[in-house]
Design a protein around this motif. Structure first.
Motif, PDB file in Angstrom:
ATOM      1  N   SER A  28       1.046  -1.271  -0.227  1.00 50.78           N
ATOM      2  CA  SER A  28      -0.029  -0.131   0.086  1.00 50.78           C
ATOM      3  C   SER A  28       0.896   1.286  -0.263  1.00 50.78           C
ATOM      4  N   ALA A  29       1.738   1.380   0.884  1.00 48.46           N
ATOM      5  CA  ALA A  29       2.830   2.386   0.967  1.00 48.46           C
ATOM      6  C   ALA A  29       3.491   2.734  -0.369  1.00 48.46           C
ATOM      7  N   LEU A  30       3.882   1.373  -1.090  1.00 44.64           N
ATOM      8  CA  LEU A  30       4.640   1.574  -2.396  1.00 44.64           C
ATOM      9  C   LEU A  30       3.637   2.164  -3.492  1.00 44.64           C
ATOM     10  N   VAL A  31       2.403   2.016  -3.302  1.00 41.73           N
ATOM     11  CA  VAL A  31       1.329   2.453  -4.466  1.00 41.73           C
ATOM     12  C   VAL A  31       1.165   3.830  -4.302  1.00 41.73           C
ATOM     13  N   THR A  32       1.273   4.136  -2.761  1.00 42.97           N
ATOM     14  CA  THR A  32       0.915   5.550  -2.480  1.00 42.97           C
ATOM     15  C   THR A  32       2.070   6.479  -2.965  1.00 42.97           C
ATOM     16  N   ALA A  33       3.348   5.896  -2.647  1.00 42.90           N
ATOM     17  CA  ALA A  33       4.591   6.668  -3.002  1.00 42.90           C
ATOM     18  C   ALA A  33       4.585   6.637  -4.470  1.00 42.90           C
ATOM     19  N   LEU A  34       4.383   5.845  -5.434  1.00 42.02           N
ATOM     20  CA  LEU A  34       4.340   5.918  -6.637  1.00 42.02           C
ATOM     21  C   LEU A  34       3.292   6.838  -7.252  1.00 42.02           C
ATOM     22  N   GLY A  35       2.017   6.811  -6.677  1.00 45.22           N
ATOM     23  CA  GLY A  35       1.306   7.618  -6.978  1.00 45.22           C
ATOM     24  C   GLY A  35       1.584   9.422  -6.776  1.00 45.22           C
ATOM     25  N   LEU A  36       2.132   9.658  -5.616  1.00 47.39           N
ATOM     26  CA  LEU A  36       2.790  10.919  -5.398  1.00 47.39           C
ATOM     27  C   LEU A  36       3.958  11.135  -6.349  1.00 47.39           C
ATOM     28  N   GLY A  37       4.695  10.323  -6.656  1.00 43.09           N
ATOM     29  CA  GLY A  37       5.861  10.484  -7.505  1.00 43.09           C
ATOM     30  C   GLY A  37       5.421  10.811  -8.944  1.00 43.09           C
ATOM     31  N   ALA A  38       4.078  10.148  -9.312  1.00 42.51           N
ATOM     32  CA  ALA A  38       3.660  10.589 -10.554  1.00 42.51           C
ATOM     33  C   ALA A  38       3.253  11.754 -10.622  1.00 42.51           C
ATOM     34  N   SER A  39       2.211  12.101  -9.674  1.00 46.24           N
ATOM     35  CA  SER A  39       1.616  13.619  -9.600  1.00 46.24           C
ATOM     36  C   SER A  39       2.739  14.630  -9.612  1.00 46.24           C
ATOM     37  N   LEU A  40       3.759  14.437  -8.786  1.00 49.33           N
ATOM     38  CA  LEU A  40       4.881  15.445  -8.963  1.00 49.33           C
ATOM     39  C   LEU A  40       5.488  15.613 -10.207  1.00 49.33           C
ATOM     40  N   ALA A  41       5.743  14.585 -10.938  1.00 46.77           N
ATOM     41  CA  ALA A  41       6.371  14.245 -12.199  1.00 46.77           C
ATOM     42  C   ALA A  41       5.424  15.089 -13.270  1.00 46.77           C
ATOM     43  N   ASN A  42       3.878  15.147 -12.772  1.00 51.28           N
ATOM     44  CA  ASN A  42       3.220  15.495 -13.813  1.00 51.28           C
ATOM     45  C   ASN A  42       2.813  16.955 -13.618  1.00 51.28           C
ATOM     46  N   ALA A  43       3.321  17.735 -12.474  1.00 50.38           N
ATOM     47  CA  ALA A  43       2.641  19.047 -12.059  1.00 50.38           C
ATOM     48  C   ALA A  43       3.035  20.095 -13.045  1.00 50.38           C
ATOM     49  N   GLU A  44       2.239  20.880 -13.142  1.00 53.95           N
ATOM     50  CA  GLU A  44       2.471  22.028 -14.270  1.00 53.95           C
ATOM     51  C   GLU A  44       3.616  22.979 -13.306  1.00 53.95           C
ATOM     52  N   LYS A  45       4.468  23.431 -13.899  1.00 58.18           N
ATOM     53  CA  LYS A  45       5.386  24.456 -13.330  1.00 58.18           C
ATOM     54  C   LYS A  45       4.987  26.016 -13.530  1.00 58.18           C
ATOM     55  N   LEU A  46       5.178  26.740 -12.512  1.00 60.02           N
ATOM     56  CA  LEU A  46       4.698  28.325 -12.598  1.00 60.02           C
ATOM     57  C   LEU A  46       5.908  28.879 -11.862  1.00 60.02           C
ATOM     58  N   SER A  47       6.565  29.702 -12.771  1.00 59.30           N
ATOM     59  CA  SER A  47       7.505  30.513 -12.018  1.00 59.30           C
ATOM     60  C   SER A  47       7.016  31.731 -11.740  1.00 59.30           C
ATOM     61  N   VAL A  48       7.299  32.457 -10.613  1.00 52.53           N
ATOM     62  CA  VAL A  48       6.605  33.815 -10.073  1.00 52.53           C
ATOM     63  C   VAL A  48       7.890  34.677  -9.576  1.00 52.53           C
ATOM     64  N   ALA A  49       8.021  35.761 -10.164  1.00 58.33           N
ATOM     65  CA  ALA A  49       9.086  36.748  -9.332  1.00 58.33           C
ATOM     66  C   ALA A  49       8.346  37.510  -8.364  1.00 58.33           C
ATOM     67  N   ALA A  50       9.318  37.620  -7.425  1.00 58.36           N
ATOM     68  CA  ALA A  50       8.416  38.355  -6.120  1.00 58.36           C
ATOM     69  C   ALA A  50       9.707  38.878  -5.361  1.00 58.36           C
ATOM     70  N   THR A  51       9.603  40.212  -4.655  1.00 53.76           N
ATOM     71  CA  THR A  51      10.343  40.790  -3.656  1.00 53.76           C
ATOM     72  C   THR A  51      10.435  39.779  -2.388  1.00 53.76           C
ATOM     73  N   PRO A  52      11.496  39.786  -1.622  1.00 53.89           N
ATOM     74  CA  PRO A  52      11.356  38.946  -0.655  1.00 53.89           C
ATOM     75  C   PRO A  52      10.172  38.888   0.420  1.00 53.89           C
ATOM     76  N   VAL A  53       9.921  40.172   1.141  1.00 57.28           N
ATOM     77  CA  VAL A  53       8.893  40.425   2.069  1.00 57.28           C
ATOM     78  C   VAL A  53       7.915  41.494   1.714  1.00 57.28           C
ATOM     79  N   PRO A  54       6.537  41.254   1.595  1.00 54.37           N
ATOM     80  CA  PRO A  54       5.790  39.687   2.201  1.00 54.37           C
ATOM     81  C   PRO A  54       5.490  38.900   0.795  1.00 54.37           C
ATOM     82  N   HIS A  55       5.737  39.339  -0.051  1.00 60.69           N
ATOM     83  CA  HIS A  55       5.503  38.598  -1.515  1.00 60.69           C
ATOM     84  C   HIS A  55       5.884  37.226  -1.656  1.00 60.69           C
ATOM     85  N   ALA A  56       7.301  36.883  -1.363  1.00 61.89           N
ATOM     86  CA  ALA A  56       7.743  35.709  -1.333  1.00 61.89           C
ATOM     87  C   ALA A  56       7.284  34.785  -0.409  1.00 61.89           C
TER      88      ALA A  56
END
Length: 262
Positions: A9-37
């Motif tokens: 069960s743990a292996l299936v969960t880990a594989l699922g999480l890994g697949a989720s992260l691998a398929n995540a859409e990346k979004l880059s955001v520029a920000a000043t440190p405080v408070p935006h970042a």
């Protein structure tokens, strides 16, 4: 047998999480440190659950975050208000657009030489941000305090040349916004953006001689290149930044120095 089932069960969960992260859409955001970042870091875990991997790019200036979004190097930015964005678009012939308001950082006046505005002497040296929108914002705040009068009291792009009355014969020096806290000992008064005040360990509610109210029209926003407003990851970012959880975080973390604009 039970142990084998748990491991499987743990292996299936880990594989699922890994697949989720691998398929995540990346979004880059520029920000000043405080408070935006800091706000982006707060919403990053929620976005990850929704399939968006947030890549926060920290800047300490007000030029590169816009330029890099326009160039396509970064997807969005979060550091500015609309008067600044409009001015930057016009001056650089680009087209970035707001996709949502997040918070207001009340603009304040600080000093190392005086404790109250009544102590401000004739001929005092006042430091202002050198970008047009924030410089005008500073002058409007000085006008609200009765220190000067502008030719057009509502001009959001006013400069020191637009001062009609200056009874104390105040002198003005325009400085890059990020350096204003460092030059405080060298001037009588400095008008400082709250994000830079916070970075310099200045408490706007305690250290500012006077400050904008929560009704300020200078709400900080998320901006993207025109045409990218409908991207799914951008919409999810705004939803996260405008959530009740984020509202509670702003109120608890900044205790009135920053106020929600949604």
């Amino acid at each position: 047998m039970l142990l084998k089932k748990l491991v499987a069960s743990a292996l299936v969960t880990a594989l699922g999480l890994g697949a989720s992260l691998a398929n995540a859409e990346k979004l880059s955001v520029a920000a000043t440190p405080v408070p935006h970042a800091e706000l982006l870091e707060f919403v990053a875990p929620q976005l990850a659950k929704e399939g968006v991997e947030l890549d926060i790019k920290v800047f300490t200036d007000y030029v590169q975050p816009n330029q890099q979004v326009w160039d396509g190097a970064i997807d969005a930015n979060f550091f500015q208000h609309k008067p600044y964005l409009d001015t930057f678009n016009g001056e650089h012939n680009i087209n970035l657009v707001s996709v949502g308001l997040v918070h207001v950082e009340p603009f304040g006046a600080y000093s190392k030489k005086i404790k109250t505005i009544e102590e401000l002497k004739d001929g005092a040296l006042i430091a202002l941000p050198n970008d047009p929108s924030n410089g005008a914002r500073a002058l409007l705040l000085l006008q609200q305090q009765g220190l000067i009068t502008l030719k057009d009291p509502s001009n959001i792009l006013a400069t020191s040349r637009d001062i009609a009355e200056n009874p104390k014969k105040l002198k003005f020096k325009e400085i890059e916004a990020a350096t204003l806290p460092r030059i405080l000992p060298d001037v009588d008064l400095a008008l400082i953006n709250t994000n830079y005040a916070l970075e310099a360990d200045l408490n706007p509610l305690e250290d500012a001689l006077f400050i904008e109210g929560a009704e300020s029209p200078y709400a900080n926003l998320v901006a993207v290149k025109a045409g990218n407003e409908e991207k799914d990851a951008v919409k999810k970012l705004i939803q996260a930044l405008n959530s009740e959880e984020t509202r509670a975080f702003i109120q608890e973390q900044y205790k009135g120095a920053i106020v929600p604009a949604f």
